[in-house]
Design a protein around this motif. Structure first.
Motif, PDB file in Angstrom:
ATOM      1  N   GLN A 101       0.848  -1.188   0.000  1.00 48.66           N
ATOM      2  CA  GLN A 101       0.000   0.000   0.000  1.00 48.66           C
ATOM      3  C   GLN A 101       0.885   1.239   0.000  1.00 48.66           C
ATOM      4  OE1 GLN A 101      -2.821   1.107   3.203  1.00 48.66           O
ATOM      5  NE2 GLN A 101      -4.269   1.553   1.539  1.00 48.66           N
ATOM      6  N   ASP A 102       0.657   2.070  -1.027  1.00 51.33           N
ATOM      7  CA  ASP A 102       1.390   3.334  -1.193  1.00 51.33           C
ATOM      8  C   ASP A 102       0.567   4.462  -0.559  1.00 51.33           C
ATOM      9  OD1 ASP A 102       3.156   5.285  -2.134  1.00 51.33           O
ATOM     10  OD2 ASP A 102       2.354   5.283  -4.168  1.00 51.33           O
ATOM     11  N   HIS A 103       1.194   5.598  -0.325  1.00 52.82           N
ATOM     12  CA  HIS A 103       0.508   6.782   0.224  1.00 52.82           C
ATOM     13  C   HIS A 103       0.775   7.948  -0.699  1.00 52.82           C
ATOM     14  CE1 HIS A 103       0.783   3.973   3.489  1.00 52.82           C
ATOM     15  NE2 HIS A 103      -0.110   4.659   4.163  1.00 52.82           N
ATOM     16  N   LYS A 104      -0.268   8.347  -1.450  1.00 46.99           N
ATOM     17  CA  LYS A 104      -0.074   9.351  -2.517  1.00 46.99           C
ATOM     18  C   LYS A 104      -0.094  10.782  -1.998  1.00 46.99           C
ATOM     19  CE  LYS A 104      -1.173   6.939  -6.593  1.00 46.99           C
ATOM     20  NZ  LYS A 104      -0.146   6.933  -7.590  1.00 46.99           N
ATOM     21  N   ARG A 105      -0.832  11.018  -0.915  1.00 48.10           N
ATOM     22  CA  ARG A 105      -0.972  12.400  -0.445  1.00 48.10           C
ATOM     23  C   ARG A 105       0.303  12.867   0.233  1.00 48.10           C
ATOM     24  NH1 ARG A 105      -5.728  14.928  -0.583  1.00 48.10           N
ATOM     25  NH2 ARG A 105      -7.336  13.730  -1.635  1.00 48.10           N
ATOM     26  N   PHE A 138      -3.247   0.443 -14.631  1.00 54.39           N
ATOM     27  CA  PHE A 138      -2.079  -0.418 -14.746  1.00 54.39           C
ATOM     28  C   PHE A 138      -0.857   0.448 -14.989  1.00 54.39           C
ATOM     29  CE2 PHE A 138      -5.340  -3.445 -16.403  1.00 54.39           C
ATOM     30  CZ  PHE A 138      -5.191  -4.423 -15.432  1.00 54.39           C
ATOM     31  N   ASN A 139       0.285   0.010 -14.454  1.00 55.82           N
ATOM     32  CA  ASN A 139       1.555   0.593 -14.840  1.00 55.82           C
ATOM     33  C   ASN A 139       2.407  -0.518 -15.436  1.00 55.82           C
ATOM     34  OD1 ASN A 139       0.974   3.237 -13.981  1.00 55.82           O
ATOM     35  ND2 ASN A 139       1.506   2.705 -11.873  1.00 55.82           N
ATOM     36  N   ALA A 140       3.323  -0.120 -16.311  1.00 55.74           N
ATOM     37  CA  ALA A 140       4.073  -1.104 -17.088  1.00 55.74           C
ATOM     38  C   ALA A 140       5.481  -1.315 -16.530  1.00 55.74           C
ATOM     39  CB  ALA A 140       4.129  -0.657 -18.551  1.00 55.74           C
ATOM     40  N   ARG A 141       5.606  -1.287 -15.196  1.00 59.41           N
ATOM     41  CA  ARG A 141       6.928  -1.233 -14.544  1.00 59.41           C
ATOM     42  C   ARG A 141       6.732  -1.449 -13.060  1.00 59.41           C
ATOM     43  NH1 ARG A 141       5.646   3.171 -11.866  1.00 59.41           N
ATOM     44  NH2 ARG A 141       4.109   4.510 -12.839  1.00 59.41           N
ATOM     45  N   PHE A 142       7.843  -1.545 -12.321  1.00 61.11           N
ATOM     46  CA  PHE A 142       7.758  -1.537 -10.865  1.00 61.11           C
ATOM     47  C   PHE A 142       7.204  -0.193 -10.397  1.00 61.11           C
ATOM     48  CE2 PHE A 142      11.305  -4.717 -10.819  1.00 61.11           C
ATOM     49  CZ  PHE A 142      10.786  -5.597  -9.885  1.00 61.11           C
ATOM     50  N   GLY A 143       6.552  -0.179  -9.252  1.00 60.56           N
ATOM     51  CA  GLY A 143       6.143   1.077  -8.635  1.00 60.56           C
ATOM     52  C   GLY A 143       7.320   1.700  -7.889  1.00 60.56           C
ATOM     53  N   ASP A 144       7.222   2.999  -7.705  1.00 62.22           N
ATOM     54  CA  ASP A 144       8.216   3.726  -6.918  1.00 62.22           C
ATOM     55  C   ASP A 144       7.412   4.562  -5.924  1.00 62.22           C
ATOM     56  OD1 ASP A 144      10.353   5.101  -5.936  1.00 62.22           O
ATOM     57  OD2 ASP A 144      11.034   5.900  -7.859  1.00 62.22           O
ATOM     58  N   PRO A 145       7.364   4.236  -4.663  1.00 64.55           N
ATOM     59  CA  PRO A 145       8.286   3.439  -3.831  1.00 64.55           C
ATOM     60  C   PRO A 145       8.077   1.927  -3.751  1.00 64.55           C
ATOM     61  CG  PRO A 145       6.593   4.451  -2.451  1.00 64.55           C
ATOM     62  CD  PRO A 145       6.341   4.918  -3.850  1.00 64.55           C
ATOM     63  N   GLU A 146       7.009   1.356  -4.314  1.00 64.12           N
ATOM     64  CA  GLU A 146       6.697  -0.053  -4.026  1.00 64.12           C
ATOM     65  C   GLU A 146       7.863  -1.007  -4.293  1.00 64.12           C
ATOM     66  OE1 GLU A 146       4.724   2.090  -5.654  1.00 64.12           O
ATOM     67  OE2 GLU A 146       2.598   1.632  -5.384  1.00 64.12           O
ATOM     68  N   THR A 163       1.066  13.029  -4.875  1.00 63.82           N
ATOM     69  CA  THR A 163       2.492  12.965  -5.231  1.00 63.82           C
ATOM     70  C   THR A 163       2.752  11.658  -5.963  1.00 63.82           C
ATOM     71  OG1 THR A 163       3.179  11.709  -3.282  1.00 63.82           O
ATOM     72  CG2 THR A 163       3.008  14.102  -3.033  1.00 63.82           C
ATOM     73  N   GLY A 164       3.998  11.428  -6.328  1.00 66.44           N
ATOM     74  CA  GLY A 164       4.393  10.142  -6.900  1.00 66.44           C
ATOM     75  C   GLY A 164       4.322   9.013  -5.875  1.00 66.44           C
ATOM     76  N   GLY A 165       4.184   9.352  -4.593  1.00 65.58           N
ATOM     77  CA  GLY A 165       4.128   8.330  -3.535  1.00 65.58           C
ATOM     78  C   GLY A 165       5.097   8.693  -2.426  1.00 65.58           C
TER      79      GLY A 165
HETATM   80  N1  GLY Z   1       3.775   4.591  -6.591  1.00 59.86           N
HETATM   81  C1  GLY Z   1       3.055   4.831  -7.783  1.00 59.86           C
HETATM   82  C2  GLY Z   1       3.759   4.589  -9.032  1.00 59.86           C
HETATM   83  O1  GLY Z   1       4.868   4.102  -9.080  1.00 59.86           O
HETATM   84  O2  GLY Z   1       3.189   4.881 -10.070  1.00 59.86           O
END
Ligand code: GLY
Ligand code: AMP
Length: 440
Positions: A216-220, A292-300, A230-232
């Motif tokens: 679980q990411d936190h966007k705010r 969907f995203n086509a990559r790893f998440g950042d920060p995930e 934010t980006g996370g």
């Molecule tokens: N954490 C969201 C992203 O990587 O798009």
């Protein structure tokens, strides 16, 4: 012979990818825009370049003798980097330009789910002109979300009831997106979902799918989930690879959606090879796809890759050659990641401010440090306008992982902002309670 791998990108996500590949004994090279000090130290060689400059990245890749490339961010995927690397015989963890449309075109993604009758879709419409969008808005019974069709770095989506008050503001933003061609032109309007968000990332080799621990990411930007998106700002995982408000059945339904999506991509003649990132809203009616995203998440990525003492290289080789083998050996531990960002991040970030990092003391706490967008001059780290560095704690429980993360953070000082509430018992309880209400 050590396997040579090129990693594209210079953020916290890519630092975590590089460290995991180095642990596996790979000979790693990096192509990045900014000199990430953590990556620069860990790799055999790097080149500073524009990550969307396909000819230059490809030429650098060939010059290193890389057998495979791992593409961190989405922009090079959209620019067609993978297609060029494949032409040069370099295997890729990252989809072709056509397959990356799952992320780069929200219209493509929604239409694919619909065409293939994949569960988890929402009511939506896609529009190029204002009048048609207005008819849809006028006839829509509930609250809406307005999304530019293309990439906006995670900052273009506005939600009625949160960022937009009423249909008038919805329409005003629709007009702004279309007139200013935010995200490249075109707008997607969709049903607003209510629930708790979670991220499911998976390795995909074109046919089969290996899920990673849920995150679980936190966007705010600010504590208590307020402020701009934010980006996370940080993220956590739990030791059972679920989340405190997600059951094994919920996860299985999300996995089913991911598998069917990968099947659909193959049926469309654009097989998906890479990391597929599913952003889900867990609603009263189960998991629904946010995007969907086509990559790893950042920060995930920093969470899940800290859980891999070994095995990333094998997974990457399996993705690249179309034959994923066996399970990916994620530790059964919890992680908490908090991003240190420049003061003012989200509105007016303060670049060029020194950040003092006592790396030795941080390491002694057991926390991991991943650098992101910083500059290093004469041994001092300075902020840029983006996220500066991530600190990850890992332990048997979220609570202990959070404490380790905080102990690590105590060794970072400067004019910076951290969401200390991420992974704290109080916030996790709030999520669990919210989900209980949503499930009714
Ligand atoms: N954490 C969201 C992203 O990587 O798009
Ligand atoms: P995205 O850029 O698509 O990840 O959207 C950014 C954020 O907007 C998500 O993390 C959600 O919090 C929110 N969002 C996107 N789509 C929806 C939706 N259909 N319903 C409710 N919230 C949404």
């Amino acid at each position: 012979m050590r396997t040579k791998v090129l990693v594209v990108g210079g953020g916290g996500r890519e630092h975590a990818i590089v460290e995991a590949l180095v642990r596996d004994g790979a000979e790693v090279y990096a192509a990045m825009r900014n000199r990430n000090p953590g990556i620069a130290r860990a790799v055999k060689g790097f080149r500073l370049l524009n990550e969307t400059d396909v000819p230059e990245v490809a030429e650098f890749a060939s010059s290193t003798g890389a057998e495979i490339a791992v593409i961190g961010p989405e922009a090079p995927l959209e620019a067609g980097l993978v297609d060029e690397l494949l032409r040069r015989g370099i295997g890729c963890v990252g989809p072709s330009q056509a397959a990356a449309r799952l992320e780069t075109s929200k219209r493509f993604a929604r239409r694919l789910l619909k065409k293939h009758d994949i569960p988890g879709n929402v009511a939506f419409g896609t529009f190029q002109d204002y009048e048609a969008a207005k008819l849809f808005v006028d006839g829509f019974p509930g609250e809406l979300v307005v999304k530019p069709e293309g990439l906006t770095g995670g900052k273009g989506v506005k939600v009625e009831g949160e960022h937009l008050r009423g249909k008038e503001e919805v329409l005003a933003y629709v007009r702004e997106v279309l007139d200013n061609r935010i995200g490249g032109g075109g707008v997607v309007l969709e049903e607003r979902l209510v629930g708790e968000e979670f991220t499911l990332q998976a390795f995909c080799d074109g046919r089969s799918v290996r899920g990673m621990p849920l995150v679980q990411d936190h966007k705010r930007a600010y504590e208590g989930d307020v402020g701009p998106n934010t980006g996370g700002m940080g993220s956590y995982t739990d030791a059972d690879h679920l989340l405190p408000f997600v059951t094994a059945e919920d996860r299985e339904r999300a996995m089913d959606i991911m598998r069917r999506t990968v099947q659909a991509m193959r049926a469309e003649g654009t097989p998906y090879r890479g990391v597929l990132y599913g952003q889900f809203m867990l609603t009263g009616a189960g998991p629904k796809v946010i995007e969907f995203n086509a990559r790893f998440g950042d920060p995930e990525a920093m969470n899940v890759l800290t859980l891999l003492p070994n095995g990333l290289l094998d997974a990457c080789l399996g993705v690249a050659d179309g034959h994923l083998k066996g399970d990916v050996p994620f530790l059964r531990k919890a992680t908490v990641c908090k991003y240190v960002v420049p003061a003012g991040y989200g509105t007016a970030p303060r670049a060029g401010m020194p950040v003092k990092v006592d790396e030795g003391a941080l390491a002694r706490t057991g926390a991991r440090l991943y650098y992101a967008a910083v500059e290093e001059r004469d041994g001092t780290i300075y902020t840029t306008t983006s996220r500066a560095l991530g600190v990850v704690g890992m332990a048997d429980s979220i609570e202990e992982a959070e404490a380790i993360c905080e102990a690590g953070l105590a060794n970072v000082a400067g004019d910076v902002l951290v969401r200390h509430d991420i992974g704290r018992a109080e916030l996790v309880r709030k999520r669990v309670e919210h989900m209980r209400q949503v499930r009714g």
